[in-house]
Motif scaffolding. Sequence first.
Motif, PDB file in Angstrom:
ATOM      1  N   ILE A 125       0.883  -1.207  -0.168  1.00  0.00           N
ATOM      2  CA  ILE A 125       0.033   0.160   0.128  1.00  0.00           C
ATOM      3  C   ILE A 125       0.994   1.260  -0.058  1.00  0.00           C
ATOM      4  N   LYS A 126       0.716   2.149  -1.064  1.00  0.00           N
ATOM      5  CA  LYS A 126       1.441   3.193  -1.134  1.00  0.00           C
ATOM      6  C   LYS A 126       0.617   4.610  -1.312  1.00  0.00           C
ATOM      7  N   GLY A 127       1.061   5.609  -1.254  1.00  0.00           N
ATOM      8  CA  GLY A 127       0.658   7.026  -1.294  1.00  0.00           C
ATOM      9  C   GLY A 127      -0.211   7.902  -0.169  1.00  0.00           C
ATOM     10  N   GLY A 128       0.623   7.305   1.058  1.00  0.00           N
ATOM     11  CA  GLY A 128       0.650   8.077   2.303  1.00  0.00           C
ATOM     12  C   GLY A 128       1.066   9.690   2.054  1.00  0.00           C
ATOM     13  N   GLY A 129       1.939   9.741   1.105  1.00  0.00           N
ATOM     14  CA  GLY A 129       2.290  11.046   0.887  1.00  0.00           C
ATOM     15  C   GLY A 129       1.540  11.644  -0.355  1.00  0.00           C
ATOM     16  N   GLY A 130       0.687  10.898  -1.005  1.00  0.00           N
ATOM     17  CA  GLY A 130      -0.139  11.319  -2.027  1.00  0.00           C
ATOM     18  C   GLY A 130       0.519  11.439  -3.658  1.00  0.00           C
ATOM     19  N   ALA A 131       1.784  10.513  -3.560  1.00  0.00           N
ATOM     20  CA  ALA A 131       2.380  10.402  -4.910  1.00  0.00           C
ATOM     21  C   ALA A 131       2.165   9.213  -5.763  1.00  0.00           C
ATOM     22  N   LEU A 132       1.179   8.459  -5.179  1.00  0.00           N
ATOM     23  CA  LEU A 132       1.131   7.099  -5.610  1.00  0.00           C
ATOM     24  C   LEU A 132       1.084   6.821  -7.187  1.00  0.00           C
ATOM     25  N   LEU A 133       0.247   8.092  -7.710  1.00  0.00           N
ATOM     26  CA  LEU A 133      -0.017   7.740  -9.374  1.00  0.00           C
ATOM     27  C   LEU A 133       1.371   7.766 -10.110  1.00  0.00           C
ATOM     28  N   HIS A 134       2.069   8.784  -9.766  1.00  0.00           N
ATOM     29  CA  HIS A 134       3.553   8.937 -10.623  1.00  0.00           C
ATOM     30  C   HIS A 134       4.488   7.821 -10.174  1.00  0.00           C
ATOM     31  N   GLU A 135       4.301   7.356  -8.857  1.00  0.00           N
ATOM     32  CA  GLU A 135       5.109   6.336  -8.234  1.00  0.00           C
ATOM     33  C   GLU A 135       4.942   4.974  -8.879  1.00  0.00           C
ATOM     34  N   LYS A 136       3.620   4.557  -9.170  1.00  0.00           N
ATOM     35  CA  LYS A 136       3.122   3.463  -9.980  1.00  0.00           C
ATOM     36  C   LYS A 136       3.626   3.372 -11.358  1.00  0.00           C
ATOM     37  N   ILE A 137       3.497   4.771 -12.125  1.00  0.00           N
ATOM     38  CA  ILE A 137       3.789   4.607 -13.333  1.00  0.00           C
ATOM     39  C   ILE A 137       5.326   4.445 -13.443  1.00  0.00           C
ATOM     40  N   VAL A 138       6.074   5.161 -12.683  1.00  0.00           N
ATOM     41  CA  VAL A 138       7.641   5.108 -12.507  1.00  0.00           C
ATOM     42  C   VAL A 138       8.049   3.669 -12.260  1.00  0.00           C
ATOM     43  N   ALA A 139       7.424   3.084 -11.075  1.00  0.00           N
ATOM     44  CA  ALA A 139       8.099   1.658 -10.655  1.00  0.00           C
ATOM     45  C   ALA A 139       7.531   0.713 -11.895  1.00  0.00           C
ATOM     46  N   SER A 140       6.555   0.972 -12.308  1.00  0.00           N
ATOM     47  CA  SER A 140       5.813  -0.139 -13.524  1.00  0.00           C
ATOM     48  C   SER A 140       6.827  -0.111 -14.951  1.00  0.00           C
ATOM     49  N   ALA A 141       7.397   1.103 -14.870  1.00  0.00           N
ATOM     50  CA  ALA A 141       8.481   1.582 -16.033  1.00  0.00           C
ATOM     51  C   ALA A 141       9.947   1.171 -15.826  1.00  0.00           C
ATOM     52  N   SER A 142      10.279   0.289 -14.842  1.00  0.00           N
ATOM     53  CA  SER A 142      11.343  -0.005 -14.178  1.00  0.00           C
ATOM     54  C   SER A 142      11.677  -1.641 -14.441  1.00  0.00           C
ATOM     55  N   ASP A 143      13.137  -1.894 -14.659  1.00  0.00           N
ATOM     56  CA  ASP A 143      13.241  -3.296 -14.618  1.00  0.00           C
ATOM     57  C   ASP A 143      13.258  -3.792 -13.231  1.00  0.00           C
ATOM     58  N   ARG A 144      13.415  -3.130 -12.074  1.00  0.00           N
ATOM     59  CA  ARG A 144      13.343  -3.412 -10.782  1.00  0.00           C
ATOM     60  C   ARG A 144      12.887  -2.329 -10.016  1.00  0.00           C
ATOM     61  N   MET A 145      12.041  -2.797  -9.064  1.00  0.00           N
ATOM     62  CA  MET A 145      11.630  -1.862  -7.943  1.00  0.00           C
ATOM     63  C   MET A 145      11.967  -2.605  -6.664  1.00  0.00           C
ATOM     64  N   ILE A 146      12.887  -1.600  -5.816  1.00  0.00           N
ATOM     65  CA  ILE A 146      13.325  -1.932  -4.423  1.00  0.00           C
ATOM     66  C   ILE A 146      12.621  -0.829  -3.587  1.00  0.00           C
ATOM     67  N   VAL A 147      11.973  -1.648  -2.625  1.00  0.00           N
ATOM     68  CA  VAL A 147      11.468  -0.803  -1.652  1.00  0.00           C
ATOM     69  C   VAL A 147      12.004  -0.882  -0.217  1.00  0.00           C
ATOM     70  N   ILE A 148      12.293   0.482   0.270  1.00  0.00           N
ATOM     71  CA  ILE A 148      12.789   0.515   1.486  1.00  0.00           C
ATOM     72  C   ILE A 148      11.771   1.165   2.423  1.00  0.00           C
ATOM     73  N   ALA A 149      12.037   0.597   3.645  1.00  0.00           N
ATOM     74  CA  ALA A 149      11.220   0.619   4.722  1.00  0.00           C
ATOM     75  C   ALA A 149      11.685   0.539   6.144  1.00  0.00           C
ATOM     76  N   ASP A 150      11.099   1.027   7.161  1.00  0.00           N
ATOM     77  CA  ASP A 150      11.436   0.715   8.475  1.00  0.00           C
ATOM     78  C   ASP A 150      10.460  -0.592   8.683  1.00  0.00           C
ATOM     79  N   HIS A 151      10.878  -1.517   9.654  1.00  0.00           N
ATOM     80  CA  HIS A 151      10.028  -2.700   9.784  1.00  0.00           C
ATOM     81  C   HIS A 151       8.789  -2.836  10.316  1.00  0.00           C
ATOM     82  N   SER A 152       8.476  -1.538  10.679  1.00  0.00           N
ATOM     83  CA  SER A 152       6.909  -1.529  11.229  1.00  0.00           C
ATOM     84  C   SER A 152       5.729  -1.349   9.816  1.00  0.00           C
TER      85      SER A 152
END
Length: 260
Positions: free
Chosen positions: A101-128
Amino acid sequence: MSAELSPIDTAKSIAAKYAVQFVEDGMRVGLGTGSTSAWMVRYLGERVQQEGLNIVGVPTSRRTAVLAQEAGLRIATLDEAKWLDITIDGTDEYDAELTLIKGGGGALLHEKIVASASDRMIVIADHSKSVAHLGAFPLPIEVIPFGLQTTRAMVEAMLDGMDVLGWEAVLRTIDDQPFVTDQGNHIIDLHLKRIGDPRHLALALNQVPGVVENGLFIDICDMVISGHGDGRIEVTDLSDGTLKEVQVDVGQDANIFADI
Ligand SMILES: O=C[C@H](O)[C@H](O)[C@H](O)COP(=O)(O)O
């Protein structure tokens, strides 16, 4: 002036620091949005300056574009870059299948387009951000301004028949005004408590007229790098079709940016 990082900032910053190791010379890199991605942009800028890496970054928001320029990164639009080698971005929740689930900062649309246009998506997070079932974090959807309340009502009616525990749809506001995305749209946060079938829900949401995109990222993320406040990192890698977890202790030297 350097300050001690909180455990949560330590977790975010070490995940980001580990992730930028995957960026190689000559790559086109999608740059995520949010507090964790901000660490990544800074570390990438540090690598560019120290190692002379020749990379181009495609920001997923205006905020990230500003940060990238401050960090000394060369940036381009997605259409200029065309296709990306890697995208590194944060998340609000992730499950064992690396559905997000993404979009807490409101950027989900551009984020999904960019990630979908990438060979690889790496997600970074704190464990919570790791959850057994998605949905405790409200699921954002981006909707166009025209007919906003009608769209919201249609979404709520549709949710009534879905495998979820709640179906409240709340317009996101800031200073009592509707939040406006970089695309000039609004965000409705869906308080669902628990999402039983993310794939079905994502398809159904995107069929409601007025909904541009939803914050469920399914089959997009290849790897999650998850930091802990004590300096440990867990890596969950789906790129070879299997889940594997490694423990890497990178220490807490990430506070070199604490004064930024
Ligand atoms: O729209 C914002 C993005 O999806 C962020 O990547 C997400 O909200 C996580 O943000 P943070 O790293 O600040 O927790």
